[in-house]
Motif scaffolding. Structure first.
Motif: not given
Ligand code: CP
Ligand code: NVA
Length: 307
Positions: A45-47, A130-132, A227-229, A262-266
């Motif tokens: 998922p993603s917003n 990673s999340h560049p 984290s997701m997963g 915070h990158c969110l979702p929090a």
């Protein structure tokens, strides 16, 4: 052909250029994706990532196509290699959010060993490693709110995860001091700290004590403990991270002008209290909005636009 799957795919000069591009008026970037496609494939998922990437592609003149991972079935309906080689015939950018970072590397290898299309870029929209794109927005936010970042201190409280790793890399390449704090087994290894020093960090340290990490810091970051997963580990992780919540008492140890990120979702009440994330030091909304500017800057740079 250039790809963007890790922050280290860019050098320090390129990161500076992306920061400038991110803050330029949209019209100043031209329309480098005019008539071109961008595939946005999401296994999770993603917003923020979906919306910022879709809008960045549109603002650069391109056409984004959102696809859920299940629709293309990476390695279930067909191999990642077949998917990317076919999509390369349609799209200039192929961006993916994947569970396994190796899938992105396989996609790049499949493109690199074929003559099908030499001008397709693979972009990481978050993997287990990673999340560049997030890191670029984090850098943009810190530089806007803190000014010159060299010798400033980033504290990360919590899991040394995808977001923590990319943030560490981008912060290191900007000469910052890095301090991590996590329970045993969840922090960075010494080899990872050495790698961050080699990338340019003014210092890099890890401590099990969050107070030590946050003391005098200028930006205090955290992220979800699960984290997701990692949902199957949720109960264990919540128990292990119980002492690592960012609350007002912890924030008081940071520099007086420190920001909370915070990158969110929090998950309020878990990794951060409501008082901190919704309080005066919180930069999370600016940080989230900066995802669009950073994505636009990164895609423009991939397309060869320079400030
Ligand atoms: N921070 C971030 O990547 O958010 P999304 O998962 O909503 O895209
Ligand atoms: N570390 C989190 C970040 C979400 C944007 C995750 O991977 O789920």
């Amino acid at each position: 052909m250039s790809h963007f799957v890790d922050i280290t795919d860019l050098d320090a000069e390129a990161i500076t250029d992306v920061m400038i591009l991110a803050q330029m008026p949209i019209e100043g970037l031209g329309r480098p994706l005019e008539g071109l496609g961008a595939a946005l494939i999401f296994e999770k998922p993603s917003n923020r990532t979906r919306h910022s990437m879709e809008m960045a592609v549109v603002q650069l003149g391109g056409h984004p196509i959102y696809t859920q991972g299940g629709e293309v079935g990476i390695d279930s309906r067909e191999p990642a290699e077949d998917i990317i080689r076919i999509m390369a015939g349609y799209h200039r950018i192929i961006a993916a959010r994947v569970f396994d970072h190796a899938v992105l590397e396989r996609m790049i290898a499949a493109l690199d060993t074929t003559d099908d299309d030499e001008s397709t870029s693979v972009v990481n929209m978050l993997s287990d490693r990673s999340h560049p794109l997030q890191a670029l927005a984090d850098l943009l936010t810190m530089s806007q709110l803190l000014g010159d970042l060299s010798d400033r201190t980033v504290a990360w409280v919590g899991d040394y995860n995808n977001v923590a790793r990319s943030l560490g890399e981008v912060s290191a390449m900007n000469g910052m001091h890095l301090r991590y704090s996590a329970p045993a087994g969840y922090g960075p290894e010494q080899s990872e700290l050495d790698r961050l020093i080699a990338l340019g960090a003014a210092s890099a340290a890890s401590s099990p004590d969050p107070k030590e990490a946050v003391q005098g810091a200028h930006a205090v970051h955290t992220d979800t403990w699960v984290s997701m997963g990692e949902e199957a580990e949720a109960e264990q992780r919540r128990a292990d991270f119980a002492g690592y919540r960012v609350d007002e008492a912890l924030m008081r140890l940071a520099a007086p002008d420190a920001i909370f990120m915070h990158c969110l979702p929090a998950y309020r009440g878990l990794e951060v209290t409501e008082a901190v994330i919704d309080g005066p030091q919180s930069a999370v909304i600016t940080q989230g909005h900066n995802r669009l500017h950073a994505a636009r800057g990164a895609l423009a740079h991939l397309m060869g636009v320079r400030p």
